[in-house]
Design an enzyme around this catalytic site. Structure first.
Site, PDB file in Angstrom:
ATOM      1  N   ALA A 381       0.856  -1.189   0.000  1.00 23.26           N
ATOM      2  CA  ALA A 381       0.000   0.000   0.000  1.00 23.26           C
ATOM      3  C   ALA A 381       0.887   1.232   0.000  1.00 23.26           C
ATOM      4  O   ALA A 381       2.041   1.187   0.425  1.00 23.26           O
ATOM      5  CB  ALA A 381      -0.929   0.006   1.206  1.00 23.26           C
ATOM      6  N   GLU A 417      -1.805   3.616   6.586  1.00 18.36           N
ATOM      7  CA  GLU A 417      -1.729   4.564   5.469  1.00 18.36           C
ATOM      8  C   GLU A 417      -2.464   5.866   5.782  1.00 18.36           C
ATOM      9  O   GLU A 417      -2.023   6.948   5.373  1.00 18.36           O
ATOM     10  CB  GLU A 417      -2.281   3.925   4.196  1.00 18.36           C
ATOM     11  CG  GLU A 417      -1.622   2.615   3.790  1.00 18.36           C
ATOM     12  CD  GLU A 417      -0.106   2.693   3.700  1.00 18.36           C
ATOM     13  OE1 GLU A 417       0.418   3.785   3.392  1.00 18.36           O
ATOM     14  OE2 GLU A 417       0.564   1.680   3.958  1.00 18.36           O
ATOM     15  N   TYR A 505      10.224   0.263  10.397  1.00 19.30           N
ATOM     16  CA  TYR A 505       8.817   0.065  10.750  1.00 19.30           C
ATOM     17  C   TYR A 505       8.669  -0.474  12.176  1.00 19.30           C
ATOM     18  O   TYR A 505       8.071   0.175  13.038  1.00 19.30           O
ATOM     19  CB  TYR A 505       8.159  -0.903   9.763  1.00 19.30           C
ATOM     20  CG  TYR A 505       7.939  -0.340   8.388  1.00 19.30           C
ATOM     21  CD1 TYR A 505       6.682   0.100   7.985  1.00 19.30           C
ATOM     22  CD2 TYR A 505       8.977  -0.251   7.471  1.00 19.30           C
ATOM     23  CE1 TYR A 505       6.468   0.613   6.716  1.00 19.30           C
ATOM     24  CE2 TYR A 505       8.782   0.266   6.199  1.00 19.30           C
ATOM     25  CZ  TYR A 505       7.523   0.698   5.828  1.00 19.30           C
ATOM     26  OH  TYR A 505       7.318   1.210   4.576  1.00 19.30           O
TER      27      TYR A 505
END
Length: 992
Positions: A381, A417, A505
Site C-alpha cells: 500500500a 496509510e 517500521y
C-alpha cells in the site's frame, strides 16, 4: 649516403618521418583526451543546440564550440545502463547524492500522456510523453542547473525568467540553455546555461520529455493486466516513493523540496483518470493520427514532496461515502465492486480519518480521498495524499475471507496509510535518513486506532505478535543498523530503498511505544500535536521531534526524567541493537549490556557508547511499581529484592513496552517458574509471553542455559492462551529442530513431553474447527497462532490432528466449494499430499493451474513439496525447470523441495544432470541457496569439502570464494545446535 656518426645513434629519414607522425598523433590524442576529460554521458535533446561541457566553474558559457563525443546509448531499466564508470566528467555537484541548494522548487505544472489504449497491451512496455513547467526560486547564483531525471529522454528545455512579481507571473526574459546532459549514476539532468541566475529571483524551467512505462515493474509509472467481467483489461498507476518520481518527470526529487502541483493527465476516452486532487475539468485533443484523447485536469495540491505525486488510469467502478464533508471513494475491479468486496474497507475508512483528526486536533486538509485497489501491488500500500494505492488482497474482502485475519489486516494497513496523512504527508522528514519519523509512528498508531474501535482488542499481545517478536529476533549490535542514520553515510540512491525494512517500521514503532509508556499517553499526544502543528506542510528532523517532547515535559511537573528527551532517545535511535537488562533479585543489582548473537565476549568489538538510558517499568507480586531508570551500566535497586517466600517475585518491563530483553539470576528465574506452576493466571498473559520469548532467545545466545528456558514450559498443561503457546512453539519447535530432529533421540521424548501439555489447548481449538469455525473470525490472536499449533500437533503425530487433516482435505477435494479453514489450510494441504498418492498431488496441480492469486499459488506450491514419494518430487522438479505449468515469478520450487527431509536428497541427485537448466531458470544464486539448504546437516570439514566439490562446476568464481566461509558458519551453527539438542534431550529424559 653520408658517413655514420661517431657517437649517438643514426635515424633514417623514413623512421624519422614515422616518429614525427607518431608524436603528432600522440599530441592530438592528448589534446582530445584533455577536451573530453570530464564529459559525462549525455542524451542529446532533439531540438537543443549542443556544445562542449565547460569547466566546473559556475560561470556563463563562452561562445566557442568544441567537438562532441559519440552519444552513448540511451538508458534502460537494466542496472548496467544507469551507471557511467566509463564516461569521464569533471568532479562536481553531480557526484553527490544530494542536490545542491541552488534552487528551491515552488510549483509544478505537470502534464503526462501515457499511450495506454484498450486491447493494445501485449507489449511489455508502452510509451509516454510529458511536459513540466517548474517555478523555482534561485537561492545561490548559478549558471548550471541540476535536477533529477532517470530513464527519460529530454525533448526540449527552456528557462524563462526572471519572473515578474505581478499576479500573472510574466517572464521578463529567457535564459539561454546551451547544453543538457545526464549524470546517470546519480540520476541527474544538468542544464548548462548561457547566463547566471540571480539569487532571490524566480524562474520557470520548461521541459518536454518522453519515456517508457513498464508492465508490472511497480516503479514510477507501470501498467498491469488483469481480468474483469471475463475480459482482459489494463490499468496504469504510479509508485513514486522513494525516488521514482524522477523516472516519470524531471523534478527536484527530495522530500524537503516540497511544492504545489497542477496535474494534467491525457488518457484514452474509455478510461478514467485519478490523481491527488479532485478533477477540475475535461477537454479533448487529437494526436497526430487524428485519434481523440481525453485531457483531465486536477485542482492544485497542497505543498507536498514529489514522492507523493500519484495518478491512475483505469476502467474501474467505485463505492463512496462522505465523512465530515470529505468524499471517500474506493475504486476496484467492476466485479469486486458489484460483489460488495469493498464494503468493509469503505465502512471503516471514514471513522479512522475522524478518529485521527480528533486525536491530533488537525483536520485532514484535502477535499477528497480516493483509494484504489490494484490486482497486484508489490509495495502492499502507498499513502499518496488524496490517492491511496493498495494491493487488492489487502483492501477487498472475499466471501471466503470470513474466517481469516483479513479484516484485521485491512484495518491495520488502512490505519497505517491514513496515519501517514499526518506523519509523512503533512509533516515530512527532512531526508530519508529519518524515514522512521513517518513509518515508525504510522506503525505505532495502527494499534491505537484498532483498539479504539474494538476495546476488547488485546493491544499488547497483538503488538508482540505483529511487531516486537519479529524485530527483537533480528536486531542485535554489530550487525543491525540504527533506526536513524547520518545523511553523510549515504552515497548511492539504492541505499534509500534499503531503509524500508524491519528497523524503520517495527523498531520505530517499538521506540514510539516505549516513549509513550514512560511519558504517559497524554503527554505523548500533546507533544505530537505541537510537532504536527508546527511543521505542517513543512519538514522536520528527529531533533525537532525531541524538542517538542521536551517542551511539553518542561511544562508539567508530574513526570521527571533523568536526562533531556533527546539524550534519552538518541541512544535508542542512533545505536544499533538493544540492551539485555539483568536483575539479581537477591541483591537488587541491575546491569545492562548490549545484546549480541552468541554473546560476543571480545570487548574490542563493542562501540565506545554501548549503554542506553533505560526506562524500567515493573511489577512485584502482580502489583505495578513506580518507574525507575537505569542510566548507567549497573545500579542497585533495593526495592527489587525479593524474600525467600514462594509468593515473592519480580517482573521487569511492564507490558513489554521497553525495547529490551530481561534476564534474571537463577533465583529470579526459579521464582517465576514456581509461580507459573502454582498459579499461572497471577502473571498477566503478556508477561507469560515475555518470559518465554526472552528466556529462549537468551538461551539461544548463551546468556542463560537452555534448561532455564525449558523449566518455564513445565506448567503448560494449564496454559489456555493460544498466543502463549505460539511463543513456546516458535521458539522451541524451530525449522532447524524439525530439519535435524531425526538425527537425535529427542523426537520421542519431545513428542511425549509436549503432547501431554498440548492436548488441552488442542482439544479446545479442534472442537471449534469441527463445530463452529466461524467463531474464530473475531479472535485475531487465534488466527495468528493456530497454524503453528496445528502444524506442531500433526508433526508430533497427534492422531486427532492427522485425522482432522485427512477429513478436511478429503472434504475439499470431493467438494472444492467446502473451503479448508484458512488459518490451518497450509498444514492440511501439506499433510493431504504427504499421506496421499499422485492422485492428490495432481489435484493440487490442477487447482494451481486454475488459480490467479499469487498468494494461493504459492500456498499450493509449498504443499506439493510435502510429498514423500521420490518419483513425484522428481517430476515436480522437472516441471519447475521447464516452467510448465509454473510461472517464472513465483517461488523457487527447487529450494522449497530441498527444505524437506526426502526432498533434499532428490534435489541433490536432480542437480547432477540438470544444474545448467536450474541455473538458467533461477540464476546461480539459487544454486548457492540450495547448497546452504542441503548443507544444514553438515558437521565436519570433510562434508564441507564434499559439498564444495559437488557444486564446484555449478558456481561462478566469485561465488566459490565466499561459499566455504558460509559453509563453515553453517557447520559451526550445526555443531552448536547438536550441543543444544543434546542438552535438551537430557533435560527431557529427566522431565518426561
Amino acid at each position: 649516403m653520408g658517413p655514420p656518426s661517431s657517437s649517438g645513434f643514426y635515424v633514417s629519414r623514413a623512421v624519422a618521418l614515422l616518429l614525427a607522425a607518431l608524436a603528432a598523433a600522440l599530441l592530438l590524442a592528448l589534446a582530445v583526451l584533455a577536451a573530453l576529460y570530464g564529459r559525462c554521458a549525455r542524451v542529446q535533446p532533439s531540438d537543443l543546440h549542443h556544445s562542449g561541457v565547460p569547466d566546473a566553474a559556475s560561470s556563463p558559457r563562452g561562445t566557442q564550440e568544441e567537438p562532441l563525443p559519440t552519444w552513448p546509448p540511451r538508458p534502460t531499466r537494466e542496472p548496467a545502463g544507469t551507471a557511467t564508470p566509463g564516461h569521464w566528467r569533471p568532479p562536481g555537484p553531480w557526484d553527490q547524492l544530494r542536490l545542491p541548494p541552488w534552487l528551491v522548487p515552488l510549483h509544478y505544472e505537470l502534464e503526462l500522456w501515457p499511450r495506454l489504449r484498450p486491447n493494445e497491451f501485449q507489449s511489455p512496455t508502452l510509451s509516454f510523453t510529458g511536459r513540466v513547467n517548474i517555478t523555482v526560486r534561485c537561492a545561490a547564483a548559478t549558471a548550471r542547473l541540476l535536477l533529477h531525471s532517470l530513464f527519460l529522454d529530454c525533448e526540449s528545455a527552456e528557462v524563462r525568467g526572471p519572473l515578474s512579481s505581478g499576479p500573472r507571473d510574466g517572464a521578463l526574459g529567457r535564459v539561454p540553455v546551451d547544453d543538457v546532459w545526464f549524470a546517470f549514476d546519480m540520476q541527474y539532468m544538468v542544464l548548462e546555461l548561457g547566463a547566471t541566475l540571480q539569487p532571490g529571483s524566480r524562474y520557470e524551467l520548461q521541459l518536454s520529455f518522453s519515456g517508457l512505462v513498464y508492465r508490472d515493474l511497480r516503479e514510477g509509472l507501470f501498467f498491469s493486466i488483469y481480468t474483469d467481467q471475463g475480459e482482459r483489461r489494463a490499468l496504469l498507476a504510479s509508485q513514486m516513493e522513494p525516488t521514482f518520481a524522477r523516472s516519470v518527470f524531471p523534478c527536484f526529487d527530495e522530500p524537503a523540496l516540497k511544492a504545489t502541483f497542477n496535474i494534467t493527465i491525457i488518457h484514452h476516452p474509455s478510461y478514467g483518470a485519478l490523481s491527488n486532487m479532485p478533477k477540475l475539468g475535461q477537454s479533448e485533443k487529437r494526436d497526430v493520427n487524428g485519434s481523440v484523447w481525453t485531457v483531465t485536469t486536477f485542482s492544485t495540491t497542497p505543498h507536498m514532496p514529489t514522492y507523493l505525486v500519484a495518478l491512475a488510469i483505469c476502467d474501474y467502478d467505485h463505492v463512496s461515502r462522505t465523512e465530515r464533508g470529505q468524499e471517500i471513494r474506493i475504486w476496484a475491479r467492476k466485479d469486486a465492486i458489484a460483489n460488495g468486496n469493498a464494503a468493509f474497507a469503505l465502512n471503516i475508512t471514514g471513522p479512522i480519518f475522524s478518529f485521527l483528526e480528533d486525536l491530533f486536533n488537525i483536520s485532514y486538509p484535502l477535499p477528497k480521498t480516493d483509494i484504489i485497489a490494484l490486482p497486484t501491488f508489490d509495495n502492499s500500500a502507498m499513502e499518496n495524499w488524496g490517492l491511496l494505492i493498495f494491493d487488492e488482497s489487502l483492501l477487498l474482502m472475499q466471501p471466503n475471507d470470513q474466517v481469516t485475519d483479513k479484516k484485521a489486516v485491512i484495518s491495520f494497513i488502512l490505519s497505517h496509510e491514513i496515519g501517514h496523512q499526518w506523519f509523512g504527508n503533512l509533516v515530512t522528514m527532512n531526508w530519508w535518513n529519518d524515514i522512521w519519523l513517518k513509518e515508525g509512528f504510522a506503525s505505532y498508531f495502527e494499534f491505537g486506532v484498532i483498539n479504539y474501535f474494538n476495546p476488547k482488542f488485546r493491544r499488547n499481545e497483538v503488538f508482540f505478535s505483529n511487531i516486537l517478536h519479529h524485530v527483537l529476533s533480528e536486531d542485535h549490535a554489530l550487525v543491525s543498523r540504527a533506526v536513524s542514520l547520518k545523511v553523510e553515510n549515504f552515497t548511492e540512491t539504492s541505499e534509500i530503498n534499503e531503509l524500508f525494512d524491519l528497523f524503520t517500521y517495527n523498531k520505530g514503532a517499538s521506540l514510539a511505544r516505549m516513549l509513550s509508556s514512560f511519558l504517559n499517553e497524554n503527554v505523548f499526544i500533546s507533544a505530537l500535536k505541537s510537532y504536527l502543528k508546527t511543521f505542517s506542510y513543512s519538514n522536520a528532523e528527529q531533533d525537532d521531534l525531541w524538542r517538542h517532547f521536551q517542551m511539553v515535559v518542561d511544562n508539567q511537573s508530574k513526570i521527571l526524567l533523568p536526562a533531556p528527551v533527546k539524550s534519552i532517545m538518541d541512544r535508542w535511535t542512533h545505536q544499533s541493537g538493544f540492551p539485555v537488562i539483568t536483575l539479581n533479585v537477591s541483591t537488587g543489582a541491575m546491569k545492562q549490556e548490549p545484546f549480541y548473537l552468541g554473546k560476543v565476549q571480545n570487548q574490542t568489538l563493542l562501540t565506545h557508547n554501548d549503554t542506553w538510558i533505560v526506562p524500567i517499568l515493573w511489577i512485584k507480586n502482580g502489583i505495578t511499581q513506580s518507574l525507575v531508570w537505569l542510566d548507567k551500566s549497573s545500579e542497585i535497586f533495593p526495592e527489587m529484592q525479593v524474600s525467600d517466600s514462594d509468593h515473592d517475585w519480580v517482573i521487569l518491563n511492564l507490558n513489554m513496552t521497553g525495547y529490551y530483553r530481561v534476564n534474571y539470576d537463577k533465583v529470579g528465574w526459579k521464582k517465576l517458574k514456581q509461580q507459573l506452576e502454582k498459579d499461572p493466571k497471577a502473571i498477566p498473559v503478556i508477561h507469560r509471553l515475555q518470559m518465554i520469548d526472552d528466556a529462549f532467545s537468551l538461551s539461544k545466545n548463551n546468556y542463560v542455559e537452555i534448561e532455564t528456558a525449558l523449566d518455564l514450559t513445565k506448567y503448560l498443561a494449564e496454559e489456555d492462551e493460544i498466543i502463549v503457546w505460539y511463543a513456546v512453539l516458535v521458539n522451541l519447535v524451530t525449522k532447524d529442530l524439525v530439519f535435524d530432529v531425526n538425527n537425535y533421540d529427542m523426537y520421542p521424548l519431545l513428542k511425549k513431553y509436549l503432547l501431554k501439555r498440548l492436548i488441552s489447548i488442542w482439544n479446545m481449538y479442534s472442537t471449534v474447527i469441527r463445530e463452529n469455525v466461524a467463531a474464530l473470525q473475531d479472535d485475531y490472536l487465534a488466527l495468528v497462532a493456530l497454524e503453528k499449533l496445528f502444524e506442531t500437533a500433526c508433526w508430533l503425530g497427534l492422531e486427532d490432528c492427522l485425522q482432522l487433516s485427512r477429513e478436511l482435505f478429503k472434504n475439499w477435494t470431493n467438494h472444492p466449494e467446502n473451503e479448508i479453514p484458512y488459518p490451518i489450510k497450509s498444514v492440511v494441504l501439506c499433510y493431504g499430499v504427504a499421506f496421499g498418492s499422485d492422485e492428490e498431488w495432481d489435484f493440487l496441480l490442477n487447482m494451481y493451474s486454475n488459480k490467479t492469486k499469487e498468494e494461493e499459488r504459492i500456498q499450493l506450491t509449498y504443499a506439493m513439496s510435502c510429498s514423500k514419494d521420490p518419483w513425484i518430487l522428481h517430476r515436480y522438479l522437472e516441471y519447475a525447470v521447464t516452467a510448465a505449468p509454473f510461472t517464472f515469478n513465483e517461488t523457487n520450487i527447487m529450494e522449497v523441495v530441498a527444505e524437506s527431509e526426502v526432498g533434499r536428497y532428490i534435489v541433490k541427485d536432480f542437480l547432477i544432470n540438470n544444474w545448467q537448466a536450474v541455473s538458467e531458470r533461477y540464476g546461480t544464486q539459487s544454486l548457492v541457496n540450495l547448497m546452504y539448504i542441503i548443507g544444514r546437516t553438515i558437521s565436519t570439514d570433510l562434508q564441507i569439502t564434499e559439498l564444495q566439490q559437488f557444486f564446484g562446476n555449478m558456481l561462478e568464481e566469485h561465488q566459490k570464494l565466499t561459499v566455504r566461509a558460509k559453509l563453515q558458519t553453517i557447520k559451526n551453527k550445526n555443531l552448536e545446535n547438536k550441543k543444544r539438542n543434546a542438552r535438551m534431550t537430557a533435560w527431557l529424559r529427566k522431565n518426561t
